[in-house]
Design a protein around this motif. Structure first.
Motif, PDB file in Angstrom:
ATOM      1  N   VAL A  85     -50.270 -49.862   8.840  1.00  0.00           N
ATOM      2  CA  VAL A  85     -50.567 -51.220   7.875  1.00  0.00           C
ATOM      3  C   VAL A  85     -50.792 -50.795   6.471  1.00  0.00           C
ATOM      4  CG1 VAL A  85     -52.360 -52.870   7.476  1.00  0.00           C
ATOM      5  CG2 VAL A  85     -51.651 -52.465   9.879  1.00  0.00           C
ATOM      6  N   PRO A  86     -51.564 -49.772   6.163  1.00  0.00           N
ATOM      7  CA  PRO A  86     -51.651 -49.401   4.926  1.00  0.00           C
ATOM      8  C   PRO A  86     -50.312 -48.956   4.067  1.00  0.00           C
ATOM      9  CG  PRO A  86     -53.008 -48.100   6.079  1.00  0.00           C
ATOM     10  CD  PRO A  86     -52.547 -49.121   6.847  1.00  0.00           C
ATOM     11  N   ALA A  87     -49.617 -48.029   5.370  1.00  0.00           N
ATOM     12  CA  ALA A  87     -48.502 -47.437   4.380  1.00  0.00           C
ATOM     13  C   ALA A  87     -47.322 -48.466   4.364  1.00  0.00           C
ATOM     14  CB  ALA A  87     -47.830 -46.310   5.724  1.00  0.00           C
ATOM     15  N   VAL A  88     -47.007 -49.438   5.335  1.00  0.00           N
ATOM     16  CA  VAL A  88     -46.175 -50.376   5.058  1.00  0.00           C
ATOM     17  C   VAL A  88     -46.419 -51.284   3.691  1.00  0.00           C
ATOM     18  CG1 VAL A  88     -45.301 -52.449   6.081  1.00  0.00           C
ATOM     19  CG2 VAL A  88     -45.584 -50.637   7.435  1.00  0.00           C
ATOM     20  N   LEU A  89     -47.710 -51.406   3.579  1.00  0.00           N
ATOM     21  CA  LEU A  89     -48.141 -52.400   2.461  1.00  0.00           C
ATOM     22  C   LEU A  89     -47.826 -51.735   0.863  1.00  0.00           C
ATOM     23  CD1 LEU A  89     -51.097 -54.192   3.760  1.00  0.00           C
ATOM     24  CD2 LEU A  89     -48.767 -55.121   3.601  1.00  0.00           C
ATOM     25  N   ILE A  90     -48.594 -50.437   0.935  1.00  0.00           N
ATOM     26  CA  ILE A  90     -48.511 -49.602  -0.134  1.00  0.00           C
ATOM     27  C   ILE A  90     -46.983 -49.034  -0.679  1.00  0.00           C
ATOM     28  CG2 ILE A  90     -48.867 -47.224  -1.378  1.00  0.00           C
ATOM     29  CD1 ILE A  90     -51.427 -47.382   0.563  1.00  0.00           C
ATOM     30  N   SER A  91     -45.936 -48.738   0.466  1.00  0.00           N
ATOM     31  CA  SER A  91     -44.559 -48.523   0.216  1.00  0.00           C
ATOM     32  C   SER A  91     -43.812 -49.479  -0.168  1.00  0.00           C
ATOM     33  CB  SER A  91     -44.043 -47.954   1.499  1.00  0.00           C
ATOM     34  OG  SER A  91     -43.960 -48.648   2.561  1.00  0.00           O
ATOM     35  N   THR A  92     -44.432 -50.738   0.389  1.00  0.00           N
ATOM     36  CA  THR A  92     -43.492 -52.018  -0.113  1.00  0.00           C
ATOM     37  C   THR A  92     -43.914 -52.446  -1.549  1.00  0.00           C
ATOM     38  OG1 THR A  92     -43.323 -52.791   2.210  1.00  0.00           O
ATOM     39  CG2 THR A  92     -43.127 -54.360   0.402  1.00  0.00           C
ATOM     40  N   ALA A  93     -45.218 -52.311  -1.737  1.00  0.00           N
ATOM     41  CA  ALA A  93     -45.462 -52.851  -2.995  1.00  0.00           C
ATOM     42  C   ALA A  93     -44.976 -51.768  -4.133  1.00  0.00           C
ATOM     43  CB  ALA A  93     -47.005 -52.812  -3.241  1.00  0.00           C
ATOM     44  N   TRP A  94     -44.914 -50.580  -3.879  1.00  0.00           N
ATOM     45  CA  TRP A  94     -44.441 -49.557  -4.613  1.00  0.00           C
ATOM     46  C   TRP A  94     -43.128 -49.577  -5.018  1.00  0.00           C
ATOM     47  CZ3 TRP A  94     -46.169 -43.862  -3.815  1.00  0.00           C
ATOM     48  CH2 TRP A  94     -45.768 -42.837  -4.777  1.00  0.00           C
ATOM     49  N   GLY A  95     -42.110 -49.837  -4.088  1.00  0.00           N
ATOM     50  CA  GLY A  95     -40.867 -49.930  -4.139  1.00  0.00           C
ATOM     51  C   GLY A  95     -40.692 -51.267  -4.856  1.00  0.00           C
ATOM     52  N   LEU A 157     -40.474 -44.544   0.003  1.00  0.00           N
ATOM     53  CA  LEU A 157     -40.204 -44.952  -1.079  1.00  0.00           C
ATOM     54  C   LEU A 157     -38.828 -45.230  -1.941  1.00  0.00           C
ATOM     55  CD1 LEU A 157     -41.707 -45.933  -3.801  1.00  0.00           C
ATOM     56  CD2 LEU A 157     -41.839 -43.671  -4.525  1.00  0.00           C
ATOM     57  N   ALA A 158     -37.742 -44.400  -1.383  1.00  0.00           N
ATOM     58  CA  ALA A 158     -36.682 -44.305  -1.803  1.00  0.00           C
ATOM     59  C   ALA A 158     -35.938 -45.643  -1.402  1.00  0.00           C
ATOM     60  CB  ALA A 158     -35.804 -42.822  -1.670  1.00  0.00           C
ATOM     61  N   GLY A 159     -36.132 -45.637  -0.096  1.00  0.00           N
ATOM     62  CA  GLY A 159     -35.484 -47.180   0.739  1.00  0.00           C
ATOM     63  C   GLY A 159     -35.982 -48.341   0.025  1.00  0.00           C
ATOM     64  N   THR A 160     -37.274 -48.598   0.086  1.00  0.00           N
ATOM     65  CA  THR A 160     -37.818 -49.576  -0.591  1.00  0.00           C
ATOM     66  C   THR A 160     -37.361 -49.905  -2.100  1.00  0.00           C
ATOM     67  OG1 THR A 160     -40.010 -48.701  -1.055  1.00  0.00           O
ATOM     68  CG2 THR A 160     -39.675 -49.795   0.987  1.00  0.00           C
ATOM     69  N   THR A 161     -37.363 -48.949  -2.823  1.00  0.00           N
ATOM     70  CA  THR A 161     -36.862 -49.061  -4.084  1.00  0.00           C
ATOM     71  C   THR A 161     -35.377 -49.563  -4.073  1.00  0.00           C
ATOM     72  OG1 THR A 161     -38.453 -47.268  -4.888  1.00  0.00           O
ATOM     73  CG2 THR A 161     -36.475 -47.702  -6.322  1.00  0.00           C
ATOM     74  N   LEU A 162     -34.432 -48.760  -3.242  1.00  0.00           N
ATOM     75  CA  LEU A 162     -33.101 -49.495  -3.132  1.00  0.00           C
ATOM     76  C   LEU A 162     -32.935 -50.859  -2.843  1.00  0.00           C
ATOM     77  CD1 LEU A 162     -29.946 -48.691  -3.136  1.00  0.00           C
ATOM     78  CD2 LEU A 162     -30.350 -48.231  -0.916  1.00  0.00           C
ATOM     79  N   PHE A 163     -33.800 -51.422  -1.885  1.00  0.00           N
ATOM     80  CA  PHE A 163     -33.814 -52.854  -1.603  1.00  0.00           C
ATOM     81  C   PHE A 163     -34.055 -53.554  -2.796  1.00  0.00           C
ATOM     82  CE2 PHE A 163     -34.403 -52.509   3.458  1.00  0.00           C
ATOM     83  CZ  PHE A 163     -33.187 -51.842   3.572  1.00  0.00           C
ATOM     84  N   PHE A 164     -35.301 -53.390  -3.361  1.00  0.00           N
ATOM     85  CA  PHE A 164     -35.859 -54.502  -4.231  1.00  0.00           C
ATOM     86  C   PHE A 164     -34.959 -54.125  -5.434  1.00  0.00           C
ATOM     87  CE2 PHE A 164     -39.645 -54.150  -1.484  1.00  0.00           C
ATOM     88  CZ  PHE A 164     -40.089 -55.361  -1.691  1.00  0.00           C
ATOM     89  N   ARG A 165     -34.606 -52.991  -5.835  1.00  0.00           N
ATOM     90  CA  ARG A 165     -33.634 -52.990  -7.214  1.00  0.00           C
ATOM     91  C   ARG A 165     -32.430 -53.655  -7.029  1.00  0.00           C
ATOM     92  NH1 ARG A 165     -28.286 -50.942  -8.499  1.00  0.00           N
ATOM     93  NH2 ARG A 165     -28.452 -50.279 -10.594  1.00  0.00           N
ATOM     94  N   ASN A 166     -31.593 -53.430  -5.586  1.00  0.00           N
ATOM     95  CA  ASN A 166     -30.127 -54.440  -5.533  1.00  0.00           C
ATOM     96  C   ASN A 166     -30.607 -55.969  -5.355  1.00  0.00           C
ATOM     97  OD1 ASN A 166     -29.042 -51.717  -5.554  1.00  0.00           O
ATOM     98  ND2 ASN A 166     -28.660 -51.931  -3.336  1.00  0.00           N
ATOM     99  N   TYR A 167     -31.801 -56.264  -4.972  1.00  0.00           N
ATOM    100  CA  TYR A 167     -32.069 -57.709  -4.802  1.00  0.00           C
ATOM    101  C   TYR A 167     -32.267 -58.101  -6.341  1.00  0.00           C
ATOM    102  CZ  TYR A 167     -34.043 -61.988  -3.391  1.00  0.00           C
ATOM    103  OH  TYR A 167     -34.451 -63.330  -2.977  1.00  0.00           O
ATOM    104  N   TYR A 168     -33.096 -57.471  -7.058  1.00  0.00           N
ATOM    105  CA  TYR A 168     -33.678 -58.150  -8.095  1.00  0.00           C
ATOM    106  C   TYR A 168     -32.339 -58.105  -9.415  1.00  0.00           C
ATOM    107  CZ  TYR A 168     -38.559 -57.963  -6.741  1.00  0.00           C
ATOM    108  OH  TYR A 168     -39.681 -58.033  -6.087  1.00  0.00           O
ATOM    109  N   THR A 169     -31.383 -57.192  -8.871  1.00  0.00           N
ATOM    110  CA  THR A 169     -30.280 -57.282 -10.153  1.00  0.00           C
ATOM    111  C   THR A 169     -29.676 -58.573 -10.267  1.00  0.00           C
ATOM    112  OG1 THR A 169     -28.660 -56.365  -8.267  1.00  0.00           O
ATOM    113  CG2 THR A 169     -29.572 -54.759  -9.999  1.00  0.00           C
TER     114      THR A 169
END
Length: 284
Positions: A85-95, A157-169
């Motif tokens: 639970v915390p790992a999912v929430l933290i990595s998602t927010a961080w990404g 972190l790399a995967g979540t960042t990739l997801f959000f970065r491509n979405y936010y573009t």
């Protein structure tokens, strides 16, 4: 008329065969988990149990042995919940923050930084086991749930960042620029404009991270201690525990218990996962 509907019927037939093929192992696990030992020895692998026997489920949950520990899967299940639970929430927010910065607040070298971060998506996790164990030792987090949470946050972190970065573009930069002209700062734009538009990618990332973290075995067996092992390690230990008579029904019940959270997540939120992907999670 028959020729017109033949392609659709053929597609449905192929999909039905594929569904039966992938659901067959789940059926075997469920059917075996409800059988008693006598029916397993005398019956067919695909036969349905004569009656629903929940004793194997109770044993798998609370009293089956994993090595010398005979407390079932319950403590391992609790460990996985505390870890996931915390790992999912933290990595998602961080990404989400990383993707927001790398797409809408670009700076000199941001593309190079993003390129280096992408190495984390393709890097085998076996390569980082030794340096991660050294870092956890330096931080005093070895063999603890806190260490596992940190490892999963960094690994995802790399995967979540990739997801959000491509979405936010895909978000119009004029919208962000207008908010900046009106006096909105970094965090206000993020929470008041970007996050409300992020529901599809948030669902994709949450489901993706939860599945990866809950089902992980490598980090769990490498970095956990005696009291911090996740459910995948507990299931492996239970299946490999030697006994005079192999209890296949208990092992199958334990396997279903271990996979139940991820199955429920996809059953309840699978439609949001598909919508999030088609909304741009892998676009760009």
């Amino acid at each position: 008329m028959i020729t017109k509907h033949l392609p659709r019927a053929l597609i449905y037939g192929i999909l039905l065969i594929a569904a039966l093929f992938f659901l067959a192992p789940l059926y075997v696990m469920l059917a075996t988990s409800f059988k008693d030992a006598a029916q397993i020895r005398s019956g067919n692998l695909l036969s349905w149990p004569n009656s629903l026997n929940f004793e194997s489920w109770q044993l798998a949950w609370s009293s089956a042995c994993t090595g010398v520990d005979c407390r079932g899967l319950k403590p391992y299940f609790v460990n996985s919940v505390i870890m996931a639970v915390p790992a999912v929430l933290i990595s998602t927010a961080w990404g989400a923050i990383n993707g927001y910065v790398l797409s809408l607040w670009k700076f000199t070298g941001s593309e190079v930084l993003f390129g280096f971060m992408l190495f984390g998506v393709f890097m085998p996790f076996q390569v980082v086991l030794l340096p991660m164990s050294q870092v956890l030792g330096y931080l005093g987090l070895s063999s603890s749930l806190g260490g596992l949470i940190l490892v999963h946050c960094i690994a995802g972190l790399a995967g979540t960042t990739l997801f959000f970065r491509n979405y936010y573009t895909a978000i119009p930069k004029e919208l962000v620029n207008a908010a900046r002209i009106d006096g909105a700062g970094f965090w206000r734009i993020f929470f008041r404009i970007v996050i409300p538009m992020s529901t599809p990618i948030l669902m994709v990332t949450l489901i993706w991270q939860f599945t990866n973290i809950w089902n992980d075995f490598l980090f769990g067996v490498a970095f956990s201690g005696a009291d911090s092992k996740p459910i995948t390690v507990g299931l492996n230990n239970m299946a490999n525990t030697s006994s005079s008579v192999k209890s296949y029904n208990v092992d199958m019940a334990a396997a279903v218990i271990a996979g139940l959270p991820t199955m429920l997540v996809y059953v309840l939120a699978g439609q949001y996962f598909v919508k999030g992907l088609t909304a741009g999670a892998v676009k760009g």
